[in-house]
Write a protein that holds these residues in place. Structure first.
Motif, PDB file in Angstrom:
ATOM      1  N   SER A  57      40.383  57.517  85.525  1.00 21.46           N
ATOM      2  CA  SER A  57      40.934  58.686  85.351  1.00 21.46           C
ATOM      3  C   SER A  57      40.881  58.564  83.644  1.00 21.46           C
ATOM      4  N   ASP A  99      44.875  43.153  79.160  1.00 20.07           N
ATOM      5  CA  ASP A  99      46.141  44.274  78.933  1.00 20.07           C
ATOM      6  C   ASP A  99      46.876  43.656  77.892  1.00 20.07           C
ATOM      7  N   TRP A 126      48.671  60.397  83.114  1.00 20.55           N
ATOM      8  CA  TRP A 126      47.538  61.041  83.606  1.00 20.55           C
ATOM      9  C   TRP A 126      46.592  59.783  84.312  1.00 20.55           C
ATOM     10  N   ALA A 127      46.958  58.646  84.217  1.00 24.35           N
ATOM     11  CA  ALA A 127      46.225  57.441  84.627  1.00 24.35           C
ATOM     12  C   ALA A 127      46.719  57.192  86.213  1.00 24.35           C
ATOM     13  N   ASP A 128      45.824  56.323  86.815  1.00 27.11           N
ATOM     14  CA  ASP A 128      45.958  55.898  88.107  1.00 27.11           C
ATOM     15  C   ASP A 128      46.951  55.015  88.246  1.00 27.11           C
ATOM     16  N   ARG A 161      46.649  51.200  89.214  1.00 28.57           N
ATOM     17  CA  ARG A 161      46.102  50.322  88.411  1.00 28.57           C
ATOM     18  C   ARG A 161      46.990  49.392  87.659  1.00 28.57           C
ATOM     19  N   ARG A 174      48.540  49.237  81.431  1.00 25.46           N
ATOM     20  CA  ARG A 174      49.807  49.729  80.922  1.00 25.46           C
ATOM     21  C   ARG A 174      49.835  51.136  81.101  1.00 25.46           C
ATOM     22  N   GLU A 175      48.680  51.830  81.191  1.00 22.17           N
ATOM     23  CA  GLU A 175      48.564  53.260  81.435  1.00 22.17           C
ATOM     24  C   GLU A 175      48.960  53.569  82.890  1.00 22.17           C
ATOM     25  N   ARG A 233      50.690  51.451  84.841  1.00 22.68           N
ATOM     26  CA  ARG A 233      52.199  51.215  85.307  1.00 22.68           C
ATOM     27  C   ARG A 233      52.770  52.341  84.735  1.00 22.68           C
TER      28      ARG A 233
END
Lengths: 493, 493
Positions: free
Chosen positions: A9, A308, B28-30, B33, B36-37, B39
């Protein structure tokens, strides 16, 4: 922080953000209503359809907006299969399609239909001749992605579309990954896309159905989106999706070339920086921004966490990073290693310096995970063989703080006794990459030509043990149940 | 400009707008996943689920987000029916459910299931005893709206839920219209809602499935939203939906009371301001903000345009305002007039002055449309009968500039000859409200007890001719094919 998971995304493109804000104020009403708020919404919807259709190279009245790319696929596949029920019940797909396609295929099978998966080569590419052979009298629909979401390999869609057209079989192209980079060429029949893959908002899928293609969506429908997407439409998001697709396309050529060079740098340097690594996917016929590699003796989830922590967000097709116990069906279909799998997909605007820092950080992250798992460099096919001290015996499972690492084994390995027989390694109950780590250690302990039997019940072993043999040059002699037979290279076996 | 079509859609609530803006940047992220985005997106999604579940009075793990209220209904109904396939194949719904429910019912019928519609009274309300009788051994699911979207009538959902629980039949409550005003009471099993009905963004539906309720969504699914909403979720919209539902609920009691008083004013004054008008729906057990009335001798579409030009956006269930040729199934099930139908649904914040201006403007708008159609006030049952000049003959269709208006007829009507027989009016090929206008004129031309036969092939006539008789006091003697028999009141017939 560098976000390298663009294929999953993207954050909202500035153009999408601006359009979304304007359209929530102007396009919130029901476009089916005759009052002025409804007419205004209708105008925005019509304009967005024009814009998006231009980017897809289709007519506006051929384009439906759905609530996601997945919905577009489910509706597109279901609608084409239902309409062609009398022509046949067989759905032809590649073995590396997105899971949404495979889920639709399973639904088709549960309803009595047939699902025919066309195999791919080691780069993930289908063969056009084989595809043509798969089409037949009873084929209702063929379905092929324009480019793979996990490894980036581009499919020969234009030629496949021609082959399908000749056979009279409609072709649905899943263009989710390639749509930001350009339209799909060739005489396709249906095409799908997903806005959040190009920086549009989530909640918008595209489904184009060419005029003349028979189409009858299953399930309840209403009068919206030509009966393809029931329910109140999401006009603000649709407007933002169309505007950002146009904006992204305007930058696609230059940005694609720039990212392609950065990906080439990763492809070229990773194998040298990280031992026992396989870069997968087609090196040339690929998406510009995506590269995938797998690292032996690494737990994919641990590697993701290490990266990460170092400031890099990537993805993985390893089984241990997902909720399921099976590794990525894409890697499995390609027959490549799944363990320690990392997908890097660069968002537009990625800086060269970020990629360089990633290449700096990666070797340490992999080494750290390997050390934690007690694994190191394994003996290559040409290296000296390890001592066969446990030959004929059965070693314990991989756990245990004081067990030798594969590196230790390789280091201490000297001239082995010729033909010193077999080792059986019991790695049942352990998950990837432990069975492969144990295999690598054991190979160090048999002489050239010696046999290692690995007992492993992790699903990933079925893929990773043969892939390990392919990478290291040892001979994979087959599997039976949970037993895998590997013969050390250089011998007579 | 006054937007009085809240039941169709609302502009974005300020709280929703603010939350949407923040969440497009953060969510906006999945959420699947581990980076961090991902989470961060997951945390936003979890928090939104907590908030929305609280407003629905269910557990967070019982709540799924879908892409629209319609999708929530389709998935909820399909999922419950599939899971209860062995218990039975009958779906019980009220006759005034939203079209999304009826579409799901039709899909169920096409797949071999049964659809049982429970009738409603003239206010649109079901009878609990009749509902209880409709449940039976072979009943898989019952489905009832909390309040009607066209006339505002509130259903006895809590009692129906108890009746269903006793019968062991799961109840799905479509709470789309009532959810902004409060949670649904009683032991319901499934519940649906739609965010854009309370000022949340489009693209968000709610589907709650109580723990223990058997549920198996049909069609392809994935691991998202407990398998109920496949595809990448729309987290920014979900966050905005939850935040605005909480905000709207905080104001619901005060705002509901205020709008209820404004609607009472419309209900009380419209019949006096506009002759030959019927206010429909339950006057007390109703949504606070919604009122519907129908005006005889008016074309609904023309009235909407006249009101739009005067600055008021309203909706209509007349057949001539929609793409289809059939009038609203809700009005039909209630047996009330559909012609000249107007739905006024006040958004939160509607000012008293706007409502007063609407009441000022409405009589002129109706009169203008009536004049254009050549219709005026019709003779009531008690009024003097018109001359039966064409008795026994067949009049031409309604079109023609120089034909008398009903008002003219009524005005010139004097003492009719007793028992002067019958008139046949041929209104075939004309659409609503013309057949009723011709009927009204013809009734003015027969004496008390005289018979008018109307030939009409517009679908709406089936509803509107009996409704006209009900309103005016003349006797509807039945229909056969395209012929309707109406006897003028006051006679011996």
């Amino acid at each position: 922080m560098s976000y390298f998971d663009a294929a999953s995304s993207l954050p909202l493109h500035p153009v999408a953000r601006q359009a979304l804000l304007a359209a929530v104020d102007e396009g919130w009403a029901d476009p089916a209503r005759p009052h002025r708020e409804g007419r205004r919404a209708r105008m925005l919807l019509d304009a967005a359809r024009e814009t998006a259709a231009e980017a897809l190279d289709c007519r506006p009245d051929e384009l439906r907006f759905t609530s996601s790319g997945t919905q577009a696929l489910h509706t597109g596949i279901g609608g084409a299969l239902t309409a062609r029920r009398r022509a046949g019940r067989r759905l032809v797909v590649s073995a590396v399609e997105h899971s949404a396609v495979l889920h639709a295929g399973e639904t088709h099978e549960r309803a009595g239909g047939l699902l025919h998966q066309v195999e791919v080569d080691r780069t993930g590419r289908i063969d056009v001749q084989e595809w043509a052979r798969a089409l037949g009298e009873d084929c209702a629909l063929a379905c092929l992605q324009s480019a793979n979401h996990e490894v980036g390999t581009v499919q020969p869609v234009a030629r496949v579309a021609e082959v399908c057209a000749e056979a009279g079989v409609p072709l649905l192209v899943d263009a989710a990954q390639s749509l930001p980079w350009g339209p799909v060429e060739g005489p396709w029949s249906l095409l799908t896309g997903s806005a959040h893959k190009w920086g549009g908002p989530p909640g918008v899928g595209l489904l184009a159905v060419r005029k003349g293609v028979r189409f009858a969506p299953p399930g309840p429908v209403d009068e919206r989106e030509s009966g393809a997407a029931p329910g109140f439409g999401n006009i603000p998001a649709v407007v933002a999706a169309a505007a950002s697709l146009r904006a992204v396309r305007a930058e696609a050529e230059a940005e694609g070339a720039r990212l392609r060079a950065l990906v080439d740098r990763i492809r070229a340097r990773v194998p040298g920086l990280v031992p026992d690594t396989e870069v997968v996917g087609d090196p040339v016929r690929r998406l510009p921004h995506l590269v995938t590699f797998s690292c032996l003796y690494v737990d994919g989830e641990a590697l993701l966490h290490a990266l990460d922590a170092a400031g890099f967000s990537v993805s993985s097709g390893s089984s241990c990073t997902s909720g399921t116990l099976t590794p990525s069906h894409v890697l499995r279909a390609m027959g490549v290693l799944s363990e320690g799998n990392v997908r890097v997909s660069l968002p537009p605007g990625t800086q060269e310096s970020e990629v360089d820092r990633f290449l700096q950080v990666l070797p340490g992250a992999v080494a750290e995970v390997r050390a934690r798992l007690g694994a190191g460099a394994a003996p290559a096919a040409g290296a000296g063989a390890g001592a066969a001290e446990d030959a004929g015996g059965t070693t314990a499972g991989a756990a245990g703080p004081d067990r030798d690492t594969a590196a230790d084994v390789a280091a201490t390995a000297a001239t082995p006794p010729e033909g010193a027989g077999e080792i059986t390694v019991d790695a049942r109950g352990t998950l990837c990459p432990l069975p492969v780590i144990e295999l690598a250690k054991a190979v160090g302990r048999v002489p050239a030509g010696g046999l290692v039997r690995v007992l492993a019940d992790d699903e990933a072993a079925r893929l990773d043990i043969p892939a390990w043999c392919e990478m290291t040059g040892h001979a994979f002699e087959g599997a039976e149940g949970t037993e895998y037979r590997v013969r050390r290279a250089g011998g007579t076996g």
